[in-house]
Design a protein around this motif. Structure first.
Motif, PDB file in Angstrom:
ATOM      1  N   LYS A  10       0.826  -1.206   0.000  1.00 38.49           N
ATOM      2  CA  LYS A  10       0.000   0.000   0.000  1.00 38.49           C
ATOM      3  C   LYS A  10       0.855   1.249   0.000  1.00 38.49           C
ATOM      4  CE  LYS A  10      -3.775   2.258   2.535  1.00 38.49           C
ATOM      5  NZ  LYS A  10      -4.723   2.134   3.667  1.00 38.49           N
ATOM      6  N   GLN A  11       1.879   1.252   0.839  1.00 31.73           N
ATOM      7  CA  GLN A  11       2.728   2.438   0.928  1.00 31.73           C
ATOM      8  C   GLN A  11       3.590   2.609  -0.309  1.00 31.73           C
ATOM      9  OE1 GLN A  11       4.069   3.240   4.811  1.00 31.73           O
ATOM     10  NE2 GLN A  11       5.950   4.292   4.179  1.00 31.73           N
ATOM     11  N   ALA A  12       4.085   1.475  -0.857  1.00 27.45           N
ATOM     12  CA  ALA A  12       4.951   1.555  -2.028  1.00 27.45           C
ATOM     13  C   ALA A  12       4.218   2.118  -3.242  1.00 27.45           C
ATOM     14  CB  ALA A  12       5.505   0.174  -2.351  1.00 27.45           C
ATOM     15  N   LEU A  13       2.919   1.845  -3.332  1.00 25.33           N
ATOM     16  CA  LEU A  13       2.147   2.311  -4.484  1.00 25.33           C
ATOM     17  C   LEU A  13       1.527   3.684  -4.263  1.00 25.33           C
ATOM     18  CD1 LEU A  13       0.421  -1.014  -5.563  1.00 25.33           C
ATOM     19  CD2 LEU A  13       2.268   0.198  -6.716  1.00 25.33           C
ATOM     20  N   SER A  14       1.818   4.299  -3.125  1.00 23.52           N
ATOM     21  CA  SER A  14       1.277   5.630  -2.871  1.00 23.52           C
ATOM     22  C   SER A  14       1.977   6.662  -3.745  1.00 23.52           C
ATOM     23  CB  SER A  14       1.462   6.004  -1.394  1.00 23.52           C
ATOM     24  OG  SER A  14       2.841   6.219  -1.110  1.00 23.52           O
ATOM     25  N   GLN A  15       1.327   7.785  -3.937  1.00 23.04           N
ATOM     26  CA  GLN A  15       1.905   8.833  -4.774  1.00 23.04           C
ATOM     27  C   GLN A  15       3.199   9.385  -4.183  1.00 23.04           C
ATOM     28  OE1 GLN A  15       0.808   9.805  -7.908  1.00 23.04           O
ATOM     29  NE2 GLN A  15      -0.345   7.924  -7.594  1.00 23.04           N
ATOM     30  N   LYS A  16       3.362   9.246  -2.865  1.00 20.76           N
ATOM     31  CA  LYS A  16       4.580   9.749  -2.237  1.00 20.76           C
ATOM     32  C   LYS A  16       5.814   8.939  -2.650  1.00 20.76           C
ATOM     33  CE  LYS A  16       2.334  11.616   1.898  1.00 20.76           C
ATOM     34  NZ  LYS A  16       2.246  11.540   3.389  1.00 20.76           N
ATOM     35  N   VAL A  17       5.579   7.749  -3.182  1.00 23.49           N
ATOM     36  CA  VAL A  17       6.694   6.885  -3.586  1.00 23.49           C
ATOM     37  C   VAL A  17       6.857   6.865  -5.100  1.00 23.49           C
ATOM     38  CG1 VAL A  17       7.563   4.518  -3.621  1.00 23.49           C
ATOM     39  CG2 VAL A  17       6.575   5.451  -1.529  1.00 23.49           C
ATOM     40  N   VAL A  18       5.804   6.460  -5.833  1.00 21.31           N
ATOM     41  CA  VAL A  18       5.970   6.240  -7.270  1.00 21.31           C
ATOM     42  C   VAL A  18       6.214   7.532  -8.042  1.00 21.31           C
ATOM     43  CG1 VAL A  18       4.665   4.098  -7.281  1.00 21.31           C
ATOM     44  CG2 VAL A  18       3.473   6.252  -7.662  1.00 21.31           C
ATOM     45  N   THR A  19       5.888   8.672  -7.468  1.00 24.02           N
ATOM     46  CA  THR A  19       6.162   9.939  -8.145  1.00 24.02           C
ATOM     47  C   THR A  19       7.381  10.651  -7.567  1.00 24.02           C
ATOM     48  OG1 THR A  19       4.631  11.126  -6.678  1.00 24.02           O
ATOM     49  CG2 THR A  19       3.731  10.258  -8.749  1.00 24.02           C
ATOM     50  N   ASN A  20       8.112   9.975  -6.688  1.00 22.19           N
ATOM     51  CA  ASN A  20       9.325  10.534  -6.089  1.00 22.19           C
ATOM     52  C   ASN A  20      10.514   9.745  -6.617  1.00 22.19           C
ATOM     53  OD1 ASN A  20      11.546  11.099  -4.393  1.00 22.19           O
ATOM     54  ND2 ASN A  20      10.201  11.647  -2.696  1.00 22.19           N
ATOM     55  N   PRO A  21      11.206  10.228  -7.659  1.00 21.95           N
ATOM     56  CA  PRO A  21      12.276   9.444  -8.289  1.00 21.95           C
ATOM     57  C   PRO A  21      13.368   9.010  -7.321  1.00 21.95           C
ATOM     58  CG  PRO A  21      11.695  11.338  -9.640  1.00 21.95           C
ATOM     59  CD  PRO A  21      10.973  11.517  -8.346  1.00 21.95           C
ATOM     60  N   ALA A  22      13.765   9.885  -6.405  1.00 19.78           N
ATOM     61  CA  ALA A  22      14.848   9.536  -5.484  1.00 19.78           C
ATOM     62  C   ALA A  22      14.426   8.411  -4.546  1.00 19.78           C
ATOM     63  CB  ALA A  22      15.263  10.768  -4.680  1.00 19.78           C
ATOM     64  N   LYS A  23      13.204   8.510  -3.993  1.00 15.92           N
ATOM     65  CA  LYS A  23      12.733   7.470  -3.077  1.00 15.92           C
ATOM     66  C   LYS A  23      12.501   6.163  -3.825  1.00 15.92           C
ATOM     67  CE  LYS A  23      10.376   8.455   0.530  1.00 15.92           C
ATOM     68  NZ  LYS A  23       9.359   8.852   1.537  1.00 15.92           N
ATOM     69  N   LEU A  24      11.910   6.251  -5.018  1.00 13.06           N
ATOM     70  CA  LEU A  24      11.659   5.056  -5.817  1.00 13.06           C
ATOM     71  C   LEU A  24      12.966   4.353  -6.157  1.00 13.06           C
ATOM     72  CD1 LEU A  24       9.595   3.344  -7.394  1.00 13.06           C
ATOM     73  CD2 LEU A  24       9.936   4.885  -9.334  1.00 13.06           C
ATOM     74  N   ASP A  25      13.978   5.133  -6.521  1.00 18.49           N
ATOM     75  CA  ASP A  25      15.282   4.562  -6.852  1.00 18.49           C
ATOM     76  C   ASP A  25      15.867   3.818  -5.653  1.00 18.49           C
ATOM     77  OD1 ASP A  25      17.676   4.577  -8.833  1.00 18.49           O
ATOM     78  OD2 ASP A  25      18.553   5.250  -6.938  1.00 18.49           O
ATOM     79  N   GLY A  26      15.775   4.423  -4.487  1.00 12.36           N
ATOM     80  CA  GLY A  26      16.313   3.803  -3.281  1.00 12.36           C
ATOM     81  C   GLY A  26      15.608   2.503  -2.938  1.00 12.36           C
ATOM     82  N   ILE A  27      14.281   2.481  -3.088  1.00 10.00           N
ATOM     83  CA  ILE A  27      13.513   1.276  -2.770  1.00 10.00           C
ATOM     84  C   ILE A  27      13.855   0.149  -3.730  1.00 10.00           C
ATOM     85  CG2 ILE A  27      11.194   0.289  -2.715  1.00 10.00           C
ATOM     86  CD1 ILE A  27      10.208   3.060  -1.792  1.00 10.00           C
ATOM     87  N   LEU A  28      13.909   0.456  -5.021  1.00  9.19           N
ATOM     88  CA  LEU A  28      14.176  -0.586  -6.001  1.00  9.19           C
ATOM     89  C   LEU A  28      15.600  -1.124  -5.874  1.00  9.19           C
ATOM     90  CD1 LEU A  28      12.306   0.887  -9.091  1.00  9.19           C
ATOM     91  CD2 LEU A  28      11.630  -1.027  -7.650  1.00  9.19           C
TER      92      LEU A  28
END
Length: 354
Positions: free
Chosen positions: A249-267
């Motif tokens: 749920k949190q990973a698919l939130s807009q705070k993650v998928v639209t945040n390139p830096a955070k998305l990069d770190g998670i992946l």
């Protein structure tokens, strides 16, 4: 899910970057000489075997501390997660690669029996192969469509990259392992080599009933606990499932998928945490195929079971766990992809606290 969400936002750049980021190995065994590799068509119904392990080096036999099967019905719009108790007594089949003759044991030891590669070394991917055969024998699932080994230490890095995770806890939990500040609890000197049921002493981290935003170390600590829970390992299984759902749920939130830096770190953290076998497809292909599944249409399943003891009275010795006969009806519904109908008729299998 994170991969597919990111791709929908950022396009093919992410595909090129992360398609090979996850460690991909054969987890289901080598095919006979001359046999074509199995390449599944990512269309439902699908069964994915997810195994969580604590970090161990190659000199130590691995144990599967968490075993979860994700069933995705035809249409790829929903998912059902069910856990196999780690102490479940099962028939583990023979395994020629290690000379294991087969026998009855706790299911979490299957990975250990299958992992030896000689000279005191162990390979978790080879151990996964025997565990998959064991789970297949239990459930009747002939072949899994994909599988993954998740390193719990790496999971911590994923949650750190996400900035923690919000999760609902349905009962008060005290940590067996950590102090309130996250440092390890001291161990009694007389309890070396895990010879005591409760080898730790001192203040305990506590997680009261309710919804909390947990730091990475707290989330990992919660899903490791079983002592003190009302139903022991069965409640721990539910907490692990709820953790996965909360992360999704949190990973698919807009705070993650639209945040390139955070998305990069998670992946990148996910890439360091997983060993994946997509049966001919990489993790990005799977992410795109399952983009219709989200946390809102995940159903967490509670398999009924009970503890098994030998002896009577004060001489009773804990042997392990056993599933109730109704679990076999559930497994049949998984195999036939009639699980939705089964759950309607057997609502007691649904975890209502998810």
């Amino acid at each position: 899910m994170v991969v597919s969400g990111g791709l929908l936002v950022s396009g093919q750049v992410l595909y090129a970057r992360y398609a090979g980021a996850v460690n991909q190995q054969s987890l289901f065994g080598n095919k006979p000489p001359g046999a074509a590799p199995r390449k599944v068509n990512i269309k439902g119904p699908l069964n994915i075997l997810l195994v969580g392990i604590d970090p161990r080096d190659a000199n130590t036999a691995p144990l599967s501390d968490s075993i979860i099967v994700a069933h995705i019905p035809a249409g790829l719009k929903e998912a059902y997660l069910f856990s196999i108790p780690r102490d479940l007594l099962v028939e583990i089949p023979p395994f020629a690669k290690t000379g294991f003759n087969g026998g009855t044991a706790k299911i979490n030891s299957a990975m250990s029996y299958g992992s030896s590669v000689g000279n005191g070394k162990h390979d978790v991917a080879q151990g996964f192969e025997l565990l998959a055969k064991t789970v297949g024998r239990l459930t009747g699932i002939q072949e899994f469509d994909a599988g993954a080994i998740i390193n719990f230490g790496g999971f911590k890095k994923i949650v750190e990259a996400m900035g923690g995770v919000t999760m609902t806890i349905d009962q008060d939990i005290k940590s067996e392992h950590l102090q309130p500040d996250g440092k390890p609890r001291p161990r009694y000197p007389s309890c070396a080599n895990n010879q005591c049921a409760h080898p730790y002493y001192g203040p305990q981290a506590q997680y009261p009933k309710g919804t909390h935003h947990l730091e990475a170390w707290q989330a990992l600590d919660v899903v490791r606990q079983r002592y003190g829970l009302k139903r022991g390992d069965y409640d721990r299984q539910i907490n692990q499932q709820k953790f996965i759902k909360a992360m999704a749920k949190q990973a698919l939130s807009q705070k993650v998928v639209t945040n390139p830096a955070k998305l990069d770190g998670i992946l990148r953290a996910a890439g360091e945490s997983l060993i994946f076998d997509g049966q001919g497809h990489n993790v990005v292909d799977w992410g795109l195929a399952l983009r219709g599944v989200n946390s809102e249409n995940m159903t967490l399943v509670r398999l009924p079971g009970h503890s098994v003891f030998s002896g009577t009275g004060k001489n009773r010795d804990y042997q392990g766990e056993a599933l109730d006969p109704s679990a076999q009806e559930f497994f049949a519904a998984v195999r036939d992809d009639t699980i939705t109908t089964f759950m309607v008729n057997h609502p007691e299998f649904i975890n209502r606290n998810s």
